[in-house]
Write an enzyme that holds these catalytic residues in place. Structure first.
Site, PDB file in Angstrom:
ATOM      1  CE  LYS A  88     -30.623  39.932   6.787  1.00 37.55           C
ATOM      2  NZ  LYS A  88     -30.191  41.262   6.210  1.00 37.55           N
ATOM      3  CB  THR A 102     -32.835  35.971   4.609  1.00 34.39           C
ATOM      4  OG1 THR A 102     -32.854  34.588   4.298  1.00 34.39           O
ATOM      5  CG2 THR A 102     -32.469  36.098   6.085  1.00 34.39           C
ATOM      6  CG  ASP A 103     -36.108  32.063   2.536  1.00 31.78           C
ATOM      7  OD1 ASP A 103     -34.896  32.221   2.826  1.00 31.78           O
ATOM      8  OD2 ASP A 103     -36.484  31.287   1.631  1.00 31.78           O
ATOM      9  CD  GLU A 104     -30.673  31.270   4.610  1.00 28.81           C
ATOM     10  OE1 GLU A 104     -29.938  30.880   5.520  1.00 28.81           O
ATOM     11  OE2 GLU A 104     -30.294  31.436   3.440  1.00 28.81           O
ATOM     12  N   PRO A 164     -23.044  21.854   9.070  1.00 28.30           N
ATOM     13  CG  PRO A 164     -21.367  22.360  10.619  1.00 28.30           C
ATOM     14  CD  PRO A 164     -21.724  22.499   9.165  1.00 28.30           C
ATOM     15  CE1 TYR A 201     -27.463  36.401   6.230  1.00 31.29           C
ATOM     16  CE2 TYR A 201     -28.711  34.403   5.726  1.00 31.29           C
ATOM     17  CZ  TYR A 201     -28.449  35.749   5.507  1.00 31.29           C
ATOM     18  OH  TYR A 201     -29.181  36.442   4.568  1.00 31.29           O
TER      19      TYR A 201
HETATM   20  P1  NAD Z   1     -23.438  40.283  -0.220  1.00 28.69           P
HETATM   21  O1  NAD Z   1     -22.698  39.546   0.841  1.00 28.69           O
HETATM   22  O2  NAD Z   1     -23.201  39.946  -1.649  1.00 28.69           O
HETATM   23  O3  NAD Z   1     -23.174  41.857  -0.087  1.00 28.69           O
HETATM   24  C1  NAD Z   1     -23.182  42.503   1.149  1.00 28.69           C
HETATM   25  C2  NAD Z   1     -22.663  43.924   0.928  1.00 28.69           C
HETATM   26  O4  NAD Z   1     -22.721  44.619   2.188  1.00 28.69           O
HETATM   27  C3  NAD Z   1     -21.216  43.988   0.454  1.00 28.69           C
HETATM   28  O5  NAD Z   1     -21.068  44.945  -0.575  1.00 28.69           O
HETATM   29  C4  NAD Z   1     -20.445  44.414   1.700  1.00 28.69           C
HETATM   30  O6  NAD Z   1     -19.252  45.137   1.404  1.00 28.69           O
HETATM   31  C5  NAD Z   1     -21.475  45.281   2.402  1.00 28.69           C
HETATM   32  N1  NAD Z   1     -21.257  45.351   3.846  1.00 28.69           N
HETATM   33  C6  NAD Z   1     -21.023  44.329   4.718  1.00 28.69           C
HETATM   34  N2  NAD Z   1     -20.859  44.799   5.963  1.00 28.69           N
HETATM   35  C7  NAD Z   1     -21.030  46.150   5.897  1.00 28.69           C
HETATM   36  C8  NAD Z   1     -21.013  47.184   6.867  1.00 28.69           C
HETATM   37  N3  NAD Z   1     -20.785  46.926   8.155  1.00 28.69           N
HETATM   38  N4  NAD Z   1     -21.233  48.450   6.450  1.00 28.69           N
HETATM   39  C9  NAD Z   1     -21.458  48.732   5.137  1.00 28.69           C
HETATM   40  N5  NAD Z   1     -21.481  47.780   4.174  1.00 28.69           N
HETATM   41  C10 NAD Z   1     -21.272  46.505   4.558  1.00 28.69           C
HETATM   42  O7  NAD Z   1     -24.975  40.116   0.160  1.00 28.69           O
HETATM   43  P2  NAD Z   1     -26.234  39.930  -0.801  1.00 28.69           P
HETATM   44  O8  NAD Z   1     -26.346  38.518  -1.185  1.00 28.69           O
HETATM   45  O9  NAD Z   1     -26.208  40.977  -1.830  1.00 28.69           O
HETATM   46  O10 NAD Z   1     -27.416  40.224   0.237  1.00 28.69           O
HETATM   47  C11 NAD Z   1     -27.886  41.555   0.450  1.00 28.69           C
HETATM   48  C12 NAD Z   1     -28.960  41.525   1.507  1.00 28.69           C
HETATM   49  O11 NAD Z   1     -30.020  40.680   1.088  1.00 28.69           O
HETATM   50  C13 NAD Z   1     -28.482  40.962   2.852  1.00 28.69           C
HETATM   51  O12 NAD Z   1     -29.074  41.725   3.872  1.00 28.69           O
HETATM   52  C14 NAD Z   1     -29.008  39.529   2.853  1.00 28.69           C
HETATM   53  O13 NAD Z   1     -29.265  39.084   4.172  1.00 28.69           O
HETATM   54  C15 NAD Z   1     -30.289  39.689   2.057  1.00 28.69           C
HETATM   55  N6  NAD Z   1     -30.741  38.494   1.330  1.00 28.69           N
HETATM   56  C16 NAD Z   1     -29.879  37.838   0.501  1.00 28.69           C
HETATM   57  C17 NAD Z   1     -30.338  36.735  -0.226  1.00 28.69           C
HETATM   58  C18 NAD Z   1     -29.436  35.995  -1.194  1.00 28.69           C
HETATM   59  O14 NAD Z   1     -29.851  34.968  -1.751  1.00 28.69           O
HETATM   60  N7  NAD Z   1     -28.235  36.461  -1.468  1.00 28.69           N
HETATM   61  C19 NAD Z   1     -31.658  36.308  -0.094  1.00 28.69           C
HETATM   62  C20 NAD Z   1     -32.509  37.022   0.770  1.00 28.69           C
HETATM   63  C21 NAD Z   1     -32.038  38.112   1.475  1.00 28.69           C
HETATM   64  P1  TYD Z   2     -25.950  28.923  -0.385  1.00 23.62           P
HETATM   65  O1  TYD Z   2     -25.822  29.393  -1.792  1.00 23.62           O
HETATM   66  O2  TYD Z   2     -24.797  29.057   0.541  1.00 23.62           O
HETATM   67  O3  TYD Z   2     -27.253  29.644   0.211  1.00 23.62           O
HETATM   68  P2  TYD Z   2     -28.050  29.354   1.615  1.00 23.62           P
HETATM   69  O4  TYD Z   2     -27.224  28.511   2.489  1.00 23.62           O
HETATM   70  O5  TYD Z   2     -28.221  30.743   2.126  1.00 23.62           O
HETATM   71  O6  TYD Z   2     -29.341  28.701   1.194  1.00 23.62           O
HETATM   72  O7  TYD Z   2     -26.364  27.398  -0.419  1.00 23.62           O
HETATM   73  C1  TYD Z   2     -27.523  26.973  -1.122  1.00 23.62           C
HETATM   74  C2  TYD Z   2     -27.678  25.496  -0.851  1.00 23.62           C
HETATM   75  O8  TYD Z   2     -26.597  24.798  -1.473  1.00 23.62           O
HETATM   76  C3  TYD Z   2     -27.616  25.148   0.626  1.00 23.62           C
HETATM   77  O9  TYD Z   2     -28.536  24.087   0.882  1.00 23.62           O
HETATM   78  C4  TYD Z   2     -26.188  24.667   0.814  1.00 23.62           C
HETATM   79  C5  TYD Z   2     -25.854  24.038  -0.523  1.00 23.62           C
HETATM   80  N1  TYD Z   2     -24.431  24.095  -0.929  1.00 23.62           N
HETATM   81  C6  TYD Z   2     -23.783  22.945  -1.376  1.00 23.62           C
HETATM   82  O10 TYD Z   2     -24.374  21.858  -1.438  1.00 23.62           O
HETATM   83  N2  TYD Z   2     -22.475  23.048  -1.760  1.00 23.62           N
HETATM   84  C7  TYD Z   2     -21.784  24.211  -1.697  1.00 23.62           C
HETATM   85  O11 TYD Z   2     -20.562  24.229  -2.017  1.00 23.62           O
HETATM   86  C8  TYD Z   2     -22.455  25.392  -1.245  1.00 23.62           C
HETATM   87  C9  TYD Z   2     -21.752  26.722  -1.155  1.00 23.62           C
HETATM   88  C10 TYD Z   2     -23.797  25.295  -0.871  1.00 23.62           C
END
Ligand code: NAD
Ligand code: TYD
Length: 359
Positions: free
Chosen positions: A162, A132-134, A290, A158
């Protein structure tokens, strides 16, 4: 074949569906099915012999080793993680367990397997770590976007977990020569997104007549990428990325949260109008998260120049498709909402005080 982890989650399930739509190469999908894993996301490939679902934990090194031995994948694409910042604030332990210890266990199994391969298989093998970019921390309004050399400065449990996993992957390349690839991507949105994250939460709450919670002043900025574009970028990196390299992936779509919510309300007003008023009337400001990072922005120049990847969707096209998907897939939403999700909503929002927009 390839082995992916976390393929029942949001991005992983989109990756499996896109992969099988574009290639005949089988996918082994190792997933623990936590609250975020939803096997229904993969219903359309239930009978597809090319998709092998395995229920298990990435941290179970013996299990992963047995899978690698049995299937001999040419690559591992690692999506599995605990992924929600708010949950990491309420309960960081699971994030350390899966994102740090789990990635470590997975890397150990992969290292042992890879070390024993014949030279040509060893050279061709890839371990792609999805991150992630975070990990780069937060930007001021006028700061340049994150590049691959921006120093790490994670601010949430989180992003810290990562970051730790990224460092382990880097070390396994540097120390053991494991052919790793790391991608750091911005915020994704699209189908099968669990409705605890901003975009699906707003769509589902709006339609249910519930408040649309904006943390703080709603001026935090995120760079949004349609999930299929992320999946395409991962495929490009897997195909042509240089081992040991990091690639930032982003949508060139910086938006303030409040603007995103306004766009969602306006699309819903158009596609699924209320009997009276606008969905914007449901917007409610709640206590801020927070340590809330103010701005993320990605410079995706390296992947564009070196691997010729750029997103196919604009925010306008992607967000409309996404709203339409949620309108067309209410049974999926109902199914998710009947589970653990409801308990999470109660835990996260009951402690926040709220006030209506414009009051
Ligand atoms: P998600 O939370 O939707 O899915 C995570 C999946 O991993 C689930 O199916 C869960 O059952 C599985 N999982 C969790 N713990 C596990 C374990 N110990 N063993 C096996 N499986 C396990 O997540 P996502 O949003 O699909 O993100 C996927 C990846 O991409 C993550 O690594 C996240 O950090 C990264 N990522 C997500 C975003 C985003 O916007 N969602 C952006 C950049 C990077
Ligand atoms: P989120 O989808 O949780 O992604 P991330 O925190 O990984 O960027 O949140 C996106 C943005 O939206 C973040 O700045 C937090 C904000 N947010 C709200 O304002 N209200 C909400 O109920 C949620 C879940 C997120």
């Amino acid at each position: 074949m390839i082995l992916i982890t976390g393929g029942a989650g949001f991005i992983g399930s989109n990756f499996v569906l896109d992969w099988l739509a574009q290639s005949d190469e089988p996918v082994i999908n190792l997933d623990k099915l936590t609250y975020a894993g939803n096997i229904n996301n993969l219903a359309s490939v239930k009978e597809d012999q090319r998709h092998i679902f395995v229920h298990g934990d990435i941290g179970d090194t013996a299990h992963v080793a047995a899978l690698l031995d049995q299937y001999k994948p040419r690559a591992v694409v690692h999506f599995a993680a605990e992924s929600h910042v708010d949950r990491s604030i309420h309960g960081p332990a699971a994030f350390i367990e899966t994102n740090v210890n789990g990635t470590f266990g997975l890397l150990e199994a992969v290292r042992a397997h890879w070390s024993a391969l014949a030279v040509t298989d060893k050279e061709a093998f890839r371990f792609l770590h999805v991150s992630t970019d975070e990990v780069y921390g937060t930007l001021g309004a006028h700061d340049a976007p994150f590049t691959e050399t921006t120093p790490y400065a994670p601010n949430s449990p989180y992003s810290a977990s990562k970051a730790a996993s990224d460092h382990l992957v880097r070390a396994y390349h540097h120390t053991y020569g494991l052919p790793t690839l790391t991608t750091n991507c911005s915020n994704n949105y699209g189908p099968y997104h669990f409705p605890e994250k901003l975009i699906p939460l707003i769509i589902t709450n709006a339609r249910a007549g519930k408040p649309l919670p904006i943390y703080g002043d709603g001026q935090q900025v995120r760079d949004w990428l349609y999930v299929s574009d992320h999946c395409a970028a991962i495929r490009r990196v897997l195909e042509s990325g240089q081992p040991g390299e990091v690639y930032n992936i982003g949508g060139w779509n910086e938006k303030a949260n409040l603007d995103v919510v306004h766009v969602l309300c306006d699309i819903l007003d158009n596609l699924d109008p209320k009997s009276s008023g606008s969905y914007r009337d449901q917007i409610t400001y709640v206590t801020d998260r927070p340590g809330h990072d103010r701005r993320y922005a990605i410079d995706a120049g390296k992947i564009a120049q070196e691997l010729s990847w750029k997103p196919a969707e604009t925010f306008e096209t992607g967000i409309r498709k996404t709203v339409q998907w949620y309108l067309d897939n209410q049974p999926w939403v109902n199914n998710v909402q009947s589970g653990d999700y409801l308990k999470w909503v109660e835990q996260n929002y009951s402690q926040r005080s709220g006030s209506k927009e414009n009051t």
